[in-house]
Enzyme design. Structure first.
Site, PDB file in Angstrom:
ATOM      1  N   SER A  10       0.830  -1.202   0.000  1.00 27.65           N
ATOM      2  CA  SER A  10       0.000   0.000   0.000  1.00 27.65           C
ATOM      3  C   SER A  10       0.870   1.262   0.000  1.00 27.65           C
ATOM      4  O   SER A  10       1.727   1.424  -0.861  1.00 27.65           O
ATOM      5  CB  SER A  10      -0.972  -0.041   1.184  1.00 27.65           C
ATOM      6  N   ASP A  14      -9.979  -3.959  -6.252  1.00 30.95           N
ATOM      7  CA  ASP A  14      -9.394  -3.305  -5.078  1.00 30.95           C
ATOM      8  C   ASP A  14      -9.999  -1.909  -4.940  1.00 30.95           C
ATOM      9  O   ASP A  14      -9.767  -1.032  -5.777  1.00 30.95           O
ATOM     10  CB  ASP A  14      -7.876  -3.220  -5.243  1.00 30.95           C
ATOM     11  N   HIS A  73      -7.406  -5.217  -0.762  1.00 30.47           N
ATOM     12  CA  HIS A  73      -6.157  -4.460  -0.686  1.00 30.47           C
ATOM     13  C   HIS A  73      -5.092  -5.150   0.169  1.00 30.47           C
ATOM     14  O   HIS A  73      -4.048  -4.569   0.416  1.00 30.47           O
ATOM     15  CB  HIS A  73      -6.471  -3.066  -0.114  1.00 30.47           C
TER      16      HIS A  73
END
Length: 270
Positions: free
Chosen positions: A95, A218, A246
């Site tokens: 991320s 996502d 995610h």
């Protein structure tokens, strides 16, 4: 303070193997890698850590000014590499940590030798006039930041969106618990840093082998975002996992481990 203690550094896996440095995302800690580590330990030396202020790191070493930009998190990474004298590391960033890895690789190209950008998003806020969809409107992010400021129920509504796996309520509950365990002030600063930063201009400066890994669906990092990252990083590879959400290291650990293994193994043999 000793960097190993500050960042709760844990080294495991094959002692003489190529090094993987695993970096967690916003509101998380190194436990997010628990399903990946067993699948990679036979081939790689694995370095786990918590960003300062997160997980079991030294909260007393956290500084709001330092971590008000991604540079502070990149400094954690480069200082860990220096402390352990790591070189040619494959940095696996989840991320927002994908963008941390981009900065760290530009600072220390001799230490960060390649990048695995796991569900990256260089800018979370949409820019309609540029036809850029980051996944959130400005109002969405303001609502999140307001919830954090009020120390309200943000983990309860953010965890299901991030995990994106309603069929796995156990994983959603795990992520929610990790979010809840984060110091409120750390969470507020980290959220502003993560969700308000625009790192798109940094992508073209990446000069190390890079793998972009995304999931098929996502809500936090739309497919168009990973395509932009892939396009802007010259020579990068793009892999789409048959997974949702995610956090593929939790929802699709076998596929995620396979992508990391194949890329990092190839880089190590070059």
């Amino acid at each position: 303070m000793d960097v190993r203690r500050r960042n709760n550094v844990v080294v495991t896996g094959r002692a003489d193997g190529p090094v993987l440095l695993l970096a967690h995302g916003f509101g998380c800690d190194q436990s997010m890698w628990r399903l990946l580590v067993p699948a990679l330990s036979d081939q790689f030396r694995i370095v786990l850590f918590d960003y300062t202020g997160c997980g079991a790191s030294a909260l007393g070493a956290w500084d709001a000014e330092r971590y008000a930009s991604l540079d502070g998190y990149a400094a954690d990474v480069t200082e860990i590499c220096e402390e352990l004298d790591l070189r040619d590391v494959t940095f696996v960033g989840h991320s927002v940590s994908a963008m941390v890895g981009v900065l760290a690789a530009q600072r220390e190209p001799g230490r960060i030798g390649s990048l695995v950008l796991l569900v990256p998003n260089p800018r979370y806020i949409d820019v309609p006039e540029e036809d850029y969809r980051g996944g959130f409107s400005g109002a969405d992010i303001e609502e999140l930041l307001d919830s954090l400021e009020a120390n309200a129920d943000w983990p309860q509504w953010l965890a299901p969106v991030v995990m994106g796996a309603p069929e796995r309520p156990d994983l959603t509950a795990e992520l929610e618990a990790v979010f809840c365990a984060t110091d409120p002030e750390v969470a507020r600063v980290f959220a502003r840093t993560a969700f308000l930063t625009d790192s798109r201009a940094d992508l073209s400066g990446v000069a190390v082998p890079s793998l972009v890994v995304r999931t098929a669906r996502d809500a936090i990092a739309p497919l168009s975002v990973s395509e932009l990252v892939h396009r802007e990083i010259s020579g990068s590879r793009l892999v789409t996992l048959d997974a949702t959400g995610h956090c593929p290291q939790l929802t699709a650990p076998e596929a995620t481990a396979r992508a990391v293994r194949e890329f990092a193994g190839t880089v190590a043999r070059q």
